[in-house]
Design a protein around this motif. Structure first.
Motif, PDB file in Angstrom:
ATOM      1  N   TRP A   1      -0.713   4.458  -9.522  1.00 42.10           N
ATOM      2  CA  TRP A   1      -0.100   5.306 -10.547  1.00 42.10           C
ATOM      3  C   TRP A   1       0.464   6.582  -9.926  1.00 42.10           C
ATOM      4  O   TRP A   1       1.592   6.976 -10.214  1.00 42.10           O
ATOM      5  CB  TRP A   1      -1.145   5.637 -11.613  1.00 42.10           C
ATOM      6  N   LEU A   2      -0.332   7.219  -9.051  1.00 40.80           N
ATOM      7  CA  LEU A   2       0.127   8.452  -8.402  1.00 40.80           C
ATOM      8  C   LEU A   2       1.289   8.166  -7.458  1.00 40.80           C
ATOM      9  O   LEU A   2       2.255   8.938  -7.402  1.00 40.80           O
ATOM     10  CB  LEU A   2      -1.022   9.114  -7.647  1.00 40.80           C
ATOM     11  N   CYS A   3       1.215   7.068  -6.702  1.00 39.17           N
ATOM     12  CA  CYS A   3       2.289   6.726  -5.768  1.00 39.17           C
ATOM     13  C   CYS A   3       3.613   6.508  -6.497  1.00 39.17           C
ATOM     14  O   CYS A   3       4.663   6.948  -6.030  1.00 39.17           O
ATOM     15  CB  CYS A   3       1.913   5.468  -4.987  1.00 39.17           C
ATOM     16  N   ALA A   4       3.541   5.833  -7.640  1.00 40.09           N
ATOM     17  CA  ALA A   4       4.765   5.596  -8.422  1.00 40.09           C
ATOM     18  C   ALA A   4       5.358   6.914  -8.917  1.00 40.09           C
ATOM     19  O   ALA A   4       6.574   7.118  -8.875  1.00 40.09           O
ATOM     20  CB  ALA A   4       4.464   4.673  -9.591  1.00 40.09           C
ATOM     21  N   ARG A   5       4.493   7.810  -9.368  1.00 36.30           N
ATOM     22  CA  ARG A   5       4.968   9.116  -9.848  1.00 36.30           C
ATOM     23  C   ARG A   5       5.547   9.952  -8.706  1.00 36.30           C
ATOM     24  O   ARG A   5       6.566  10.633  -8.887  1.00 36.30           O
ATOM     25  CB  ARG A   5       3.820   9.865 -10.527  1.00 36.30           C
TER      26      ARG A   5
ATOM     27  N   ASN B   1       0.861  -1.186   0.000  1.00 39.78           N
ATOM     28  CA  ASN B   1       0.000   0.000   0.000  1.00 39.78           C
ATOM     29  C   ASN B   1       0.896   1.234   0.000  1.00 39.78           C
ATOM     30  O   ASN B   1       2.111   1.120   0.216  1.00 39.78           O
ATOM     31  CB  ASN B   1      -0.954  -0.015   1.201  1.00 39.78           C
ATOM     32  N   PRO B   2       0.347   2.412  -0.245  1.00 43.43           N
ATOM     33  CA  PRO B   2       1.196   3.617  -0.378  1.00 43.43           C
ATOM     34  C   PRO B   2       2.104   3.881   0.810  1.00 43.43           C
ATOM     35  O   PRO B   2       3.285   4.202   0.631  1.00 43.43           O
ATOM     36  CB  PRO B   2       0.170   4.734  -0.557  1.00 43.43           C
ATOM     37  N   MET B   3       1.582   3.746   2.036  1.00 35.70           N
ATOM     38  CA  MET B   3       2.378   4.083   3.212  1.00 35.70           C
ATOM     39  C   MET B   3       3.650   3.236   3.275  1.00 35.70           C
ATOM     40  O   MET B   3       4.764   3.764   3.410  1.00 35.70           O
ATOM     41  CB  MET B   3       1.556   3.881   4.483  1.00 35.70           C
ATOM     42  N   TYR B   4       3.512   1.924   3.161  1.00 35.69           N
ATOM     43  CA  TYR B   4       4.673   1.046   3.259  1.00 35.69           C
ATOM     44  C   TYR B   4       5.550   1.123   2.008  1.00 35.69           C
ATOM     45  O   TYR B   4       6.766   0.903   2.087  1.00 35.69           O
ATOM     46  CB  TYR B   4       4.224  -0.391   3.516  1.00 35.69           C
ATOM     47  N   ASN B   5       4.953   1.436   0.886  1.00 34.65           N
ATOM     48  CA  ASN B   5       5.754   1.642  -0.322  1.00 34.65           C
ATOM     49  C   ASN B   5       6.718   2.812  -0.134  1.00 34.65           C
ATOM     50  O   ASN B   5       7.906   2.715  -0.464  1.00 34.65           O
ATOM     51  CB  ASN B   5       4.842   1.903  -1.516  1.00 34.65           C
TER      52      ASN B   5
ATOM     53  N   PRO C   1      -8.345   5.731  -1.207  1.00 36.66           N
ATOM     54  CA  PRO C   1      -7.968   4.769  -2.263  1.00 36.66           C
ATOM     55  C   PRO C   1      -8.015   5.365  -3.664  1.00 36.66           C
ATOM     56  O   PRO C   1      -7.231   4.972  -4.537  1.00 36.66           O
ATOM     57  CB  PRO C   1      -9.002   3.642  -2.109  1.00 36.66           C
ATOM     58  N   THR C   2      -8.941   6.301  -3.872  1.00 37.34           N
ATOM     59  CA  THR C   2      -9.050   6.923  -5.190  1.00 37.34           C
ATOM     60  C   THR C   2      -7.916   7.910  -5.446  1.00 37.34           C
ATOM     61  O   THR C   2      -7.339   7.949  -6.537  1.00 37.34           O
ATOM     62  CB  THR C   2     -10.404   7.651  -5.328  1.00 37.34           C
TER      63      THR C   2
END
Length: 312
Positions: free
Chosen positions: A136-140, A54-58, A130-131
């Motif tokens: 995609w946004l996290c990767a950017r 998930n975004p936080m742990y990423n 989640p939206t």
């Protein structure tokens, strides 16, 4: 032009005996090994455990990966200087050390700001989280933090590389840093200092964003009716807040003090905090009171126990 700089490691290293240098060398080796292994464990634990995708742990895994290289930019040279009688570094080596150390630090600072915004959205606007924070946004955001962190300092380093260094060649710091190196230039460096002021403003801006995010987060957490809910929400932010305070606290003391001067021993201590001690404590902070991370680390280090548990 000077070909070599002398790093006055721990500012009094030139007066240390061989045995005295070893007293600093051994703990620093242990800390560096722990930093590399600890951050690698955090990185791979997040990557392997699908529950942490998930975004936080990423963001945490990327931050841990950057920490390895952030410390590698300075600590190996510190160790070399502690056991070497020369304690020198070439001008090119000094510029490269400054570039990678500060670029990685900039990337971490931007990533910490991104993590604060991520927690703000997750806690203050959970239905839309989640939206908004989609893969995609996290990767950017992750890639942008690293790319921008490495690009922003490049013009200044190129500019410094053109300066003549024809005077004293002693750097009064434990690694090559911008201000100590600029003091050695035998020409006007005011334009570079102006750029440093711009960087300082960027640091202040990041600190304000993170601080305001956590003020809002804490306000929302305190309004959660159940004690268990408050504890769970706070535990997800406590690690980020601890890393933020340690990282930006030491950075601010070093780069936002303007004309204030500290004694050499205090300068060394502050540099050690943000260059060595903060990366040392980060893996501990991120795994402390975090059951998901603890489980992922145990799964990574003791996979046989997991297999046995499923078999039983």
């Amino acid at each position: 032009m000077a070909c070599l700089f002398i790093l006055l490691t721990f500012y009094f290293a030139e007066t240390l005996s061989e045995d005295g240098s070893i007293l600093f060398f051994i703990p620093l080796v242990i800390i560096y090994v722990f930093i590399v292994i600890g951050n690698l464990i955090v990185f791979f634990a997040v990557r392997i455990d699908t529950r942490l995708h998930n975004p936080m742990y990423n963001f945490i895994s990327i931050f841990s990966f950057l920490e390895i290289w952030y410390t590698t930019a300075t600590i190996p040279k510190m160790l070399s200087n502690l056991i070497s009688k020369q304690r020198t570094i070439s001008v090119i080596g000094c510029l490269l050390q400054m570039y990678f150390f500060h670029s990685l630090g900039n990337s971490e600072g931007i990533l910490l700001t991104t993590m604060a915004i991520d927690r703000y959205i997750a806690i203050c606007n959970p239905l839309r989280y989640p939206t908004i924070m989609n893969p995609w946004l996290c990767a950017r955001l992750s890639a942008g933090s690293c790319v921008f962190g490495f690009l922003v300092l490049l013009p200044e380093i190129v500019w410094i590389s053109t300066l003549p260094f024809c005077g004293p060649n002693q750097i009064h710091q434990i690694f090559c840093d911008l201000e100590p190196v600029l003091r050695l230039a035998c020409t006007d460096t005011s334009m570079i200092l102006i750029e440093d002021v711009i960087h300082a403003i960027a640091i202040i801006f990041s600190v304000l964003i993170i601080s305001l995010s956590y003020v809002r987060i804490i306000t929302v957490i305190l309004k959660i009716p159940s004690t268990e809910g408050r504890q769970k929400a706070f535990s997800t932010c406590a690690a980020h807040l601890g890393v933020f305070l340690m990282f930006y606290g030491s950075v601010s003391l070093t780069y936002l003090r303007f004309s204030t001067t500290f004694p050499p021993a205090l300068d060394t201590a502050i540099a050690l905090i943000f260059a060595v001690l903060a990366p040392f404590f980060n893996p501990i902070i991120y795994s402390l009171r975090n059951k998901d991370m603890e489980t992922a680390i145990k799964k990574l280090l003791c996979p046989q126990n997991v297999f046995n548990a499923f078999a039983n």
